[in-house]
Design an enzyme around this catalytic site. Structure first.
Site, PDB file in Angstrom:
ATOM      1  N   CYS A  38       0.704  -1.141   0.169  1.00  0.00           N
ATOM      2  CA  CYS A  38      -0.177  -0.008  -0.081  1.00  0.00           C
ATOM      3  C   CYS A  38       0.844   1.250  -0.055  1.00  0.00           C
ATOM      4  CB  CYS A  38      -0.916   0.111   1.047  1.00  0.00           C
ATOM      5  SG  CYS A  38      -0.353   0.234   2.678  1.00  0.00           S
ATOM      6  N   HIS A  60      -1.608   1.099   7.006  1.00  0.00           N
ATOM      7  CA  HIS A  60      -2.164   1.245   5.763  1.00  0.00           C
ATOM      8  C   HIS A  60      -2.087   2.826   5.338  1.00  0.00           C
ATOM      9  CE1 HIS A  60      -4.168   0.289   2.379  1.00  0.00           C
ATOM     10  NE2 HIS A  60      -5.494   0.923   2.559  1.00  0.00           N
ATOM     11  N   ASP A  84      -8.003   4.316  -3.449  1.00  0.00           N
ATOM     12  CA  ASP A  84      -6.857   3.248  -2.923  1.00  0.00           C
ATOM     13  C   ASP A  84      -6.535   2.230  -3.937  1.00  0.00           C
ATOM     14  OD1 ASP A  84      -5.554   1.440  -1.314  1.00  0.00           O
ATOM     15  OD2 ASP A  84      -6.932   1.812   0.512  1.00  0.00           O
TER      16      ASP A  84
END
Length: 306
Positions: free
Chosen positions: A82, A119, A134
């Site tokens: 991420c 995250h 995202d």
């Protein structure tokens, strides 16, 4: 804030198969949400969410330097987890003129409690409306920009649905606190499951450096323990997501809609390395292939020990 050059942006757009690179800056000005939606889809179909460099590299350290990320993602055709792919995508968007902030999130455990900050996601503002964007959460993540609205319900990849709620967590000592919670329902009869929560406070590069250090080094990290690589499958017109290709440990799975099938299982490293090239276009150097030797994540023929 650092941005990529127009030459780098052109190379990236070619990499993801964007059809009108010469018009991209005009599209960003005329219809930014449409462009953002298209870029996210094409990006997730070409740039995998993966943990390979924590297994197939000598250093097993992940850089968040923007030039390093460009080299890894565009020049070498890899992806990342991420903080890598969302930091890279944020820089692409800023280079095209989008306004956004990068924020921190906590991933939910199966019991509904949350881990620490591990995250990263982006909040893009278009016409005074913020959208969650995202590209780094894998097969349960959103596949398009999601307006930051309490109770907003949307399809991810049918029949799965996603939802945003602005609410407190069971860990909050003050129940008046609120965070954004992203949840997923795999089909109409399934229970909703929290995936992660996030805040609207901008996190700086130094914050992500701290988060990245723990995520890439702690032995308990999911990414340290598992070789994984995931990308989105698009329809023929490349306008809608229809499924996922998921490599995890010793198998490769194809999931389209609510149907899932194991395409390959791996008995050796050669099997898995071959699948990375065949399904993801990732070609590992000889040094990278050797780097996994002796790790718990290495695939060995039955009976062979490290």
């Amino acid at each position: 804030m650092s941005i990529y050059t127009s030459a780098q942006i052109s190379k990236y757009l070619e990499h993801i198969g964007f059809r009108h690179p010469d018009n991209v800056y005009q599209l960003a000005a005329d219809n930014p949400l449409q462009l953002l939606t298209q870029l996210q889809l094409l990006h997730m179909a070409r740039v995998p969410f993966e943990s390979l460099s924590l297994h197939y590299s000598q250093s097993r350290l992940l850089s968040l330097d923007l030039e390093d990320l460009f080299d890894k993602i565009v020049n070498k055709g890899c992806g990342g987890y991420c903080m890598e792919v969302n930091a890279f995508f944020a820089t692409v968007l800023r280079s095209l003129g989008f306004k956004l902030i990068s924020v921190g999130g906590r991933v939910a455990r199966p019991d509904g409690t949350y881990k620490g900050w591990d995250h990263m996601t982006n909040l893009v503002k278009i016409n005074n409306q913020r959208y969650v964007v995202d590209v780094g959460f894998g097969s349960n993540g959103p596949t398009k920009p999601i307006p930051l609205e309490h109770g907003y319900n949307f399809t991810t990849i049918a029949p799965a649905r996603g939802k945003l709620m602005y609410r407190s967590l069971i860990e909050h000592s003050d129940p008046d606190q609120r965070v954004w919670v992203y949840s997923v329902q795999e089909h109409a009869d399934a229970l909703w499951r929290d995936m992660y929560c996030f805040v609207e406070i901008e996190f700086f590069p130094g914050d992500f450096e701290v988060m990245n250090l723990k995520t890439m080094t702690t032995p308990q990290s999911f990414f340290v323990q598992n070789v994984m690589c995931i990308k989105t499958i698009l329809n023929e017109e490349k306008t809608e997501p229809v499924g996922w290709v998921i490599l995890h440990r010793d198998y490769l799975k194809r999931r389209v809609g609510d149907k899932s099938e194991i395409v390959e299982t791996f008995k050796t490293e050669d099997d898995r390395i071959g699948a990375l090239e065949k399904y993801f276009g990732i070609v590992l150097s000889e040094g990278a292939k050797r780097a996994i030797k002796g790790l718990a994540s290495e695939l060995r023929p039955k009976g062979e020990h490290a």
